[in-house]
Design a protein around this motif. Structure first.
Motif, PDB file in Angstrom:
ATOM      1  N   ASP A  53       0.857  -1.185   0.000  1.00 35.65           N
ATOM      2  CA  ASP A  53       0.000   0.000   0.000  1.00 35.65           C
ATOM      3  C   ASP A  53       0.892   1.234   0.000  1.00 35.65           C
ATOM      4  N   LEU A  54       1.428   1.546  -1.170  1.00 39.44           N
ATOM      5  CA  LEU A  54       2.358   2.664  -1.309  1.00 39.44           C
ATOM      6  C   LEU A  54       1.767   3.723  -2.239  1.00 39.44           C
ATOM      7  N   PRO A  55       2.082   4.986  -1.989  1.00 41.47           N
ATOM      8  CA  PRO A  55       1.508   6.043  -2.832  1.00 41.47           C
ATOM      9  C   PRO A  55       2.158   6.076  -4.208  1.00 41.47           C
ATOM     10  N   ALA A  56       1.341   6.311  -5.204  1.00 35.43           N
ATOM     11  CA  ALA A  56       1.813   6.478  -6.578  1.00 35.43           C
ATOM     12  C   ALA A  56       0.659   7.021  -7.399  1.00 35.43           C
ATOM     13  N   LYS A  57       0.981   7.706  -8.481  1.00 32.37           N
ATOM     14  CA  LYS A  57      -0.058   8.247  -9.346  1.00 32.37           C
ATOM     15  C   LYS A  57      -0.765   7.120 -10.090  1.00 32.37           C
ATOM     16  N   THR A  58      -2.043   7.344 -10.403  1.00 35.39           N
ATOM     17  CA  THR A  58      -2.803   6.371 -11.184  1.00 35.39           C
ATOM     18  C   THR A  58      -2.330   6.407 -12.629  1.00 35.39           C
ATOM     19  N   LEU A  59      -2.066   5.226 -13.187  1.00 31.56           N
ATOM     20  CA  LEU A  59      -1.575   5.159 -14.555  1.00 31.56           C
ATOM     21  C   LEU A  59      -2.657   5.579 -15.540  1.00 31.56           C
ATOM     22  N   ARG A  60      -2.266   6.429 -16.473  1.00 31.80           N
ATOM     23  CA  ARG A  60      -3.166   6.866 -17.541  1.00 31.80           C
ATOM     24  C   ARG A  60      -2.691   6.244 -18.847  1.00 31.80           C
ATOM     25  N   PRO A  61      -3.469   5.334 -19.428  1.00 30.91           N
ATOM     26  CA  PRO A  61      -3.036   4.721 -20.686  1.00 30.91           C
ATOM     27  C   PRO A  61      -2.863   5.783 -21.764  1.00 30.91           C
ATOM     28  N   TRP A  62      -1.901   5.567 -22.628  1.00 27.81           N
ATOM     29  CA  TRP A  62      -1.544   6.436 -23.741  1.00 27.81           C
ATOM     30  C   TRP A  62      -0.805   7.688 -23.276  1.00 27.81           C
ATOM     31  N   THR A  63      -0.803   7.979 -21.985  1.00 27.43           N
ATOM     32  CA  THR A  63      -0.117   9.169 -21.481  1.00 27.43           C
ATOM     33  C   THR A  63       1.103   8.796 -20.653  1.00 27.43           C
TER      34      THR A  63
END
Length: 202
Positions: free
Chosen positions: A35-45
């Protein structure tokens, strides 16, 4: 620096592939439980995959229709899936081993949160390209069994499609002579993995 301080070495010639793949699946399950912080992956970006209008059938494709169908599937909106902590570069060349166990995971510059199928799909693409599509399928089933979940086929396909005509060069450079690389058959092997994932997507 990290690889010089961690024990172990890159291990690309397993004498017992089942055990080797099981260890990778177990590591992925543990990684995805963090449970670590990270940005949500945005496909194509947040990925180097081509934009939707930039997909091209690899030159060595034996079944161009399979690739075109996969590209069409990517036009659908990404399905919602449980977002977990992702390494986003979970490849055999980024794993360190010692005495049959994984001792380290390198190359952490792409962490995100998103579908667990992204990490497994990236590894599956590499396994299909370097070894055989059967190894890629085996990793999927081992992971699903260990994690108690079914991987989302759309996100799996998304990760598998991070392959193009430059794939063989990148893999050759990363393998760096640690094992023979069958470059002429690479695209055909990935194609089988893509076709199998398409059937799962339905």
């Amino acid at each position: 620096m990290l690889m010089t301080r961690l024990p172990g070495h890159v291990h690309l010639n397993p004498t017992e592939p089942q055990s080797w793949l099981t260890r990778i699946a177990e590591l992925a399950v543990m990684l995805h439980s963090l449970d670590l912080p990270a940005k949500t992956l945005r496909p194509w970006t947040d990925s180097w995959i081509a934009p939707l209008d930039g997909f091209q059938v690899p030159a060595g494709a034996q079944k161009p229709a399979v690739w075109k169908a996969a590209f069409s599937a990517m036009a659908a909106p990404p399905p919602k899936d449980t977002a977990v902590f992702l390494h986003c570069d979970l490849l055999p060349v980024n794993l360190l081993w010692s005495r049959g166990r994984i001792t380290g995971l390198t190359d952490w510059n792409g962490i995100h949160r998103g579908s667990r199928a992204i990490d497994i799909g990236h590894c599956r693409r590499y396994l299909a390209a370097l070894y055989a599509p059967e190894w890629a399928e085996q990793l999927r089933t081992l992971y699903e069994s260990a994690a108690g979940v079914t991987l989302d086929p759309w996100w799996d396909l998304y990760a598998l499609l991070h392959y193009d005509d430059s794939g063989s060069k990148w893999i050759l450079d990363q393998v760096a002579g640690r094992r023979p690389v069958d470059v002429p058959g690479m695209t055909a092997r990935v194609e089988v993995a893509v076709e199998t994932a398409l059937r799962r997507l339905g």
